[in-house]
Write an enzyme that holds these catalytic residues in place. Sequence first.
Site, PDB file in Angstrom:
ATOM      1  CB  CYS A 391       3.248  12.418  -8.535  1.00  0.00           C
ATOM      2  SG  CYS A 391       2.959  10.725  -9.078  1.00  0.00           S
ATOM      3  CG  HIS A 526       1.981  14.098 -12.996  1.00  0.00           C
ATOM      4  ND1 HIS A 526       3.286  14.480 -12.817  1.00  0.00           N
ATOM      5  CD2 HIS A 526       1.926  12.795 -12.641  1.00  0.00           C
ATOM      6  CE1 HIS A 526       3.983  13.449 -12.380  1.00  0.00           C
ATOM      7  NE2 HIS A 526       3.184  12.413 -12.266  1.00  0.00           N
ATOM      8  CD  GLU A 528       2.848  18.048 -13.416  1.00  0.00           C
ATOM      9  OE1 GLU A 528       1.928  18.115 -12.580  1.00  0.00           O
ATOM     10  OE2 GLU A 528       3.701  17.128 -13.416  1.00  0.00           O
TER      11      GLU A 528
HETATM   12  N1  GLN Z   1       7.596   6.961  -7.888  1.00  0.00           N
HETATM   13  C1  GLN Z   1       6.238   7.225  -7.503  1.00  0.00           C
HETATM   14  C2  GLN Z   1       5.280   6.195  -8.076  1.00  0.00           C
HETATM   15  O1  GLN Z   1       5.595   5.536  -9.052  1.00  0.00           O
HETATM   16  C3  GLN Z   1       5.815   8.642  -7.893  1.00  0.00           C
HETATM   17  C4  GLN Z   1       5.750   8.838  -9.365  1.00  0.00           C
HETATM   18  C5  GLN Z   1       5.701  10.292  -9.761  1.00  0.00           C
HETATM   19  O2  GLN Z   1       6.037  11.176  -8.965  1.00  0.00           O
HETATM   20  N2  GLN Z   1       5.338  10.551 -10.991  1.00  0.00           N
HETATM   21  O3  GLN Z   1       4.185   6.050  -7.575  1.00  0.00           O
END
Ligand code: GLN
Length: 554
Positions: A391, A526, A528
Amino acid sequence: MANTKLPLKYIFTTGGVVSSIGKGIACASLGLLLESRGYKIAIMKMDPYINVDPGTMNPFEHGEVFVTDDGAETDLDLGHYQRFTHAKLSRRSNTTTGAIYNAVIQKERDGAYLGKTVQVIPHITDEIKNRIRALTVDEDDVDIAIIEIGGTVGDIESLPFLEALRQFRLEVGPENCCFIHVTLVPYIEAANELKTKPTQHSVRALRDIGIQPNIIICRTGISKLEKEQRQKVALFCDVPEEGIINAQDISPIYAIPLNFKEQNLDVTVLKILGLEVREGDLSEWIDIVNRMLSATEEVHIAAVGKYTGHGDAYKSINEAFVHAGIANNCKVKYEWIDSERFDPGKEKPEEVLQGYHGILIGPGFGTRGIEGKINVARFARENRIPYFGICLGMQVAVIEMARNCLGLKNAHTTEVNPQTPHPVISLLTEQKGVSSKGGTMRLGAYPCELQPDTRAYKAYAQTLIYERHRHRYEFNNAYRKDFIEKAGMIISGIHHRKFMDMEEELTEIIELKTDIHPWFCACQFHPEFKSTPLKPQPLFCAFIKSALQYKNMK
Ligand code: GLN
């Protein structure tokens, strides 16, 4: 296997003495044991705080926010449920005082209470009971529903939940309910003794509300609850001795169900619920625990993030490392390092990260520590150290390459610098104009198409995958061509969608060509959140494999 003739059975788990006592893992472990005996389970967590969900809470405050396929931002205990059991998890699997009041107040505004005074009893308690019933509405073959109540007995905010359980027991019949109370039995050094008095008091508080536990799980730290203390708890708390379970600290946590099984917890629960004690098969689980214990080779991973002060802030990533270790027959030793340490003018990644075999940059929000992460991504790329970005970890890798490979000096994400001349990471189209913070990100599982001959495809060995998201920003496709030509980037995972009649391609996975870097891969989702010990996540497995190769080449 499911026996639809029997009424649905309920297990309610409460906590006593202190919070963070491991109720979630206890519920998950019991769920696993019951599944191993052929029962289908459903599982949910009720949290007494007033936030509608934990999505708006800082990870320092509450630990990781776990995301379900249907896009609910939930308590991290759901992660335990998913890792130990096959229960279907959705937004029905987690509720809070805030969500319950929200629903009741909405009904009141809609005139649903026909002029009545709206009160905690019966309106809030009814809503709590409705949510317990709603857990299994989509699955008519569930045999046992496990309901974990967050917080500690004695808290003001837990009261409506406990009162609702008391009522629920009478409604569905006491023979269909099993109450489990998880408490702390502290060791007092001066007396060289485990003390059961706090447990007695906590059970008394529970009984005051009208709930008599059937089983007490005693967390004892490293000490063992001896027969004498077991008898004492049984006597004072009015629970048969086989219902007093000793829960010592156990590593790995995946061995906890085996400890419960040794003490016949599942058999006792099935008897209380009037269910047949079927033959169980836990061999697959025992096998993974043995593999974890017998692995001797170690691989060292530097995990870089900004919420490193809270042990549970990256819970699912930590567990995904463990699972990838099982898949690679090694122990993954990970260390979370605060990204601010690598901010300009501070420490250099070269000084701190040289000895690691792989570098992961985790998810995150906001400005703090972002330049440090960009520095770490550069270090991993230039030094050909296996790199895995998740992310924000993908977004910083993109920013770094824009600055250092594409020559776009002030490239940034518009999350941090809305005025950047080179917005290589920018707001998702649908996020424009969204100001409300609760549940408004791009959340939940989306399909992603993997491109042939890429690391991602090799890892998953399939073309179409589904992974869970939680973000507002994305790779800006206007820069695609430049990244491919100047940085050797490959866009290996794409989500195709139609948005406001426009065909859009969202970049979900990026990697670097193998001749540039042995393993550099980052994803917008994500991974995970879907990793379990029985099904380790493919990208984590590939990352750990490359870290092992890197270690052995060194
Ligand atoms: N802050 C970033 C976004 O909103 C990454 C979010 C995250 O790492 N879950 O795109």
